[in-house]
Write an enzyme that holds these catalytic residues in place. Structure first.
Site, PDB file in Angstrom:
ATOM      1  N   CYS A   1      57.442  40.688  80.036  1.00 52.60           N
ATOM      2  CA  CYS A   1      58.645  41.429  80.433  1.00 52.60           C
ATOM      3  C   CYS A   1      59.577  40.511  81.209  1.00 52.60           C
ATOM      4  O   CYS A   1      59.191  39.960  82.235  1.00 52.60           O
ATOM      5  CB  CYS A   1      58.299  42.643  81.291  1.00 52.60           C
ATOM      6  SG  CYS A   1      59.789  43.504  81.829  1.00 52.60           S
TER       7      CYS A   1
ATOM      8  N   ILE B   1      65.474  47.460  82.035  1.00 49.30           N
ATOM      9  CA  ILE B   1      64.992  48.758  82.499  1.00 49.30           C
ATOM     10  C   ILE B   1      64.078  48.562  83.715  1.00 49.30           C
ATOM     11  O   ILE B   1      64.075  49.373  84.640  1.00 49.30           O
ATOM     12  CB  ILE B   1      64.205  49.495  81.379  1.00 49.30           C
ATOM     13  CG1 ILE B   1      65.024  49.561  80.078  1.00 49.30           C
ATOM     14  CG2 ILE B   1      63.769  50.879  81.833  1.00 49.30           C
ATOM     15  CD1 ILE B   1      66.294  50.357  80.135  1.00 49.30           C
TER      16      ILE B   1
ATOM     17  N   LEU C   1      60.658  48.316  83.585  1.00 47.83           N
ATOM     18  CA  LEU C   1      59.369  49.002  83.408  1.00 47.83           C
ATOM     19  C   LEU C   1      59.299  50.365  84.100  1.00 47.83           C
ATOM     20  O   LEU C   1      58.252  50.735  84.633  1.00 47.83           O
ATOM     21  CB  LEU C   1      58.212  48.119  83.888  1.00 47.83           C
ATOM     22  CG  LEU C   1      58.080  46.737  83.228  1.00 47.83           C
ATOM     23  CD1 LEU C   1      56.926  45.955  83.850  1.00 47.83           C
ATOM     24  CD2 LEU C   1      57.866  46.854  81.723  1.00 47.83           C
TER      25      LEU C   1
ATOM     26  N   ASN D   1      50.238  50.341  76.368  1.00 45.17           N
ATOM     27  CA  ASN D   1      50.787  49.087  76.860  1.00 45.17           C
ATOM     28  C   ASN D   1      50.653  49.054  78.382  1.00 45.17           C
ATOM     29  O   ASN D   1      51.009  50.018  79.067  1.00 45.17           O
ATOM     30  CB  ASN D   1      52.257  48.953  76.445  1.00 45.17           C
ATOM     31  CG  ASN D   1      52.869  47.635  76.872  1.00 45.17           C
ATOM     32  OD1 ASN D   1      53.069  47.382  78.059  1.00 45.17           O
ATOM     33  ND2 ASN D   1      53.173  46.780  75.909  1.00 45.17           N
TER      34      ASN D   1
END
Lengths: 258, 304
Positions: free
Chosen positions: B131, B72, B74, B100
């Site tokens: 991530c 994705i 972020l 987050n």
């Protein structure tokens, strides 16, 4: 508040041809709330294939919703075995809908294959409003067509192999008949991306507004996972989410990459 | 009646051990259309960055056996829009609310905390150093022990709120990384973020997601995630929040036995949006069947 995720019961699962089916689900909530273009998620309670599958709401009949589907993979294969009385979980109605402008004379519906699914609901809506409907349906071959004629619209039919109706693709069939359709008009379409791309080019040349129902692999169906992005052609907007910003887009606002 | 609450530290007690995992439930409030979010012990929002992020180009997700791969990137509205658009509703949330955070640099993390630190309705931060889908920041912070220690120490100085460091499984030695988070002053660690994963279409020969390699999640990763939790639990004293393919009540128990004080639910929401209701029922029954007064008494009690 009615939560949008619930159990429903299969009323009927009608086989139309080898791979085409129509599933009837009892859902007074969705029947009441939904608009043409919207979709539902069907859940398979399966830990091997984890995504729900999105399906256009194809039609509303009393308190039932109709899902028209083609058997393509393992999940639609499973669906084809569902018998009346079976309980399944669904979420909906999801997504936006087809806006129907009042200032046009003709409403042109262009379906490619199973992309015809959401257009039945739209046709019914237009018919109830007394609008002029021109319905173009194209598919590879005769057995991929849900209907052969239609008493609610002026109906045109094409097959790629010439087994039924016009021999060729549905966009070509539209081009051959456009002079008979009173303008101004609007086109609504759903189908494979190469077809949508060629229709988009044509509608731009003709300066006819085109609304497209897009499809994309989805995770949640509610705009939460951001998985179903497509490229946007809009100021300050790089991507749209098909599930939330769509599935219906003005063709001018999206980029179709094929 | 069994007590499902779990104390993470004297400041934070969750009414039950179930949190939402970042990125799967929006900012929490959106989930309310499907299930009452008061059923969760707490909400962890999707990653917030200093500036809005459009995210990665499509294709962003693909289904894989018992799981999925995402890239994705972020995608989020940015911290300012978050405060303008989401704060009012989130203030009414009765459970624990964790934001987050994803920064490209140490300075960005500090700027994010600066904007959020004085918001009393925010209970804590989960720091995304894991991530796999962004070029800057993300996993780069989470795989180098020295970098992680420095970042944790810096953030610790900037916030008095509950501080969770979210760890990547894509490291050789999770124990070393977990210890650095503890040394840096974290209040808890959450693990694991997604594993590196890839899938290729055999007809077109193209990768099934645009970034080629993305983050694998879902039931497929559960045993691998559980192994990381067991390993981390062997070395840290901090509360551990278990993440990775948790799909039902039995999975929750398994992670708690392995040492998790709480767990996060992510990908399961796609399969079963009201899974929280099933899990609550399961946990209550489990307590009854095992004659437990407090569910938290099983934390770390696997006979290892």
């Amino acid at each position: 508040m009615t939560k949008n995720y619930f159990k429903t019961t299969v009323q009927k699962n009608k086989q139309i041809s080898d791979n085409l089916f129509t599933l009837y689900l009892k859902s007074p909530h969705i029947a009441r709330e939904s608009k043409p273009g919207q979709f539902i998620n069907i859940y398979f309670q399966n830990t091997l294939k984890i995504f729900p599958r999105p399906f256009s709401i194809s039609q509303i009949v009393d308190n039932q919703i109709l899902i028209r589907y083609e058997v393509i993979g393992t999940q639609t294969k499973k669906m084809s075995k569902w018998a009346p009385g079976r309980e399944i979980k669904i979420m909906g109605p999801l997504g936006n809908s087809f806006d129907i402008p009042s200032e046009v004379n003709s409403h042109i519906l262009v379906a490619g294959g199973i992309g015809i699914a959401p257009l039945f609901f739209l046709r019914d809506n237009l018919y109830d409003k007394g609008e002029n409907i021109y319905f173009f349906s194209g598919a590879h071959t005769e057995t991929k067509h849900y209907i052969k004629n239609d008493n609610k619209s002026k109906f045109y039919l094409a097959t790629d192999d010439g087994s039924l109706g016009y021999h060729g693709n549905v966009v070509e069939l539209l081009k051959e008949n456009i002079s008979d359709i009173p303008s101004p008009s609007i086109i609504y379409s759903c189908g494979p991306e190469p077809m949508l791309k060629s229709l988009k080019n044509y509608s731009q040349d003709q300066n006819i507004e085109l609304k497209i129902s897009m499809e994309k692999i989805m995770g949640c169906g509610q705009g939460l996972c951001q998985g179903c992005a497509i490229e946007a052609k809009a100021p300050e907007q790089a991507y749209w989410l098909v599930c939330k910003d769509g599935p219906v887009f003005n063709s001018k606002d999206i980029i179709i990459n094929v | 009646m069994c007590d499902l609450s779990t104390e993470l530290n004297p400041k934070i007690t969750l009414k039950n051990p179930i949190l939402t995992a970042s990125g799967t439930c929006g900012y929490g409030i959106e989930l309310d259309e499907i299930v009452d979010i008061d059923n969760y012990g707490g909400i962890i929002t999707k990653s917030l960055s200093l500036n809005p992020r459009a995210g990665n180009p499509p294709q962003r997700i693909t289904e894989t056996p018992a799981g999925m791969i995402n890239s994705i990137g972020l995608a989020n509205i940015g911290v300012d829009a978050f405060l303008e658009q989401k704060a009012e509703e989130l203030k009414n949330y009765s459970g624990t609310l964790i934001i987050n955070l994803a920064g490209k640099t140490k300075q960005e993390f500090l700027a994010l905390i600066d904007k959020l630190e004085n918001e009393a309705w925010i209970d804590g931060f989960e720091i995304n150093v894991s991530c796999p889908n962004v070029k800057e920041g993300g996993i780069a912070f989470g795989t180098d022990p020295e970098v992680l220690l420095d970042l944790t120490q810096t953030i610790r100085k900037a916030t008095g709120k509950f501080l969770i460091i979210k760890l990547s499984p894509n490291v050789t030695d999770i124990q070393k990384i977990a210890l650095q988070a503890q040394k840096g002053g974290a209040d808890a660690i959450s693990l694991v973020n997604t594993f590196y994963g890839a899938a290729i279409d055999i007809d077109t020969r193209k990768p099934k997601i645009n970034s080629v390699i993305g983050g694998l999640s879902g039931p497929a990763i559960k045993p691998a995630a559980l192994a990381k939790v067991i390993k981390a639990n062997q070395v840290v004293d901090l509360p551990i929040i278990g993440i990775g393919g948790i799909s039902n009540g039995a999975d929750v128990i398994e992670f708690m036995l392995a040492g998790a004080s709480a767990v996060e639910l992510g990908t399961v929401h796609f399969m079963n949006p009201t899974v929280i209701k099933d899990i609550q029922k399961f946990l209550t029954n489990y307590c009854k069947n095992h004659k437990l007064k407090r569910l938290s008494s099983i934390i770390g009690q696997a006979k290892i």
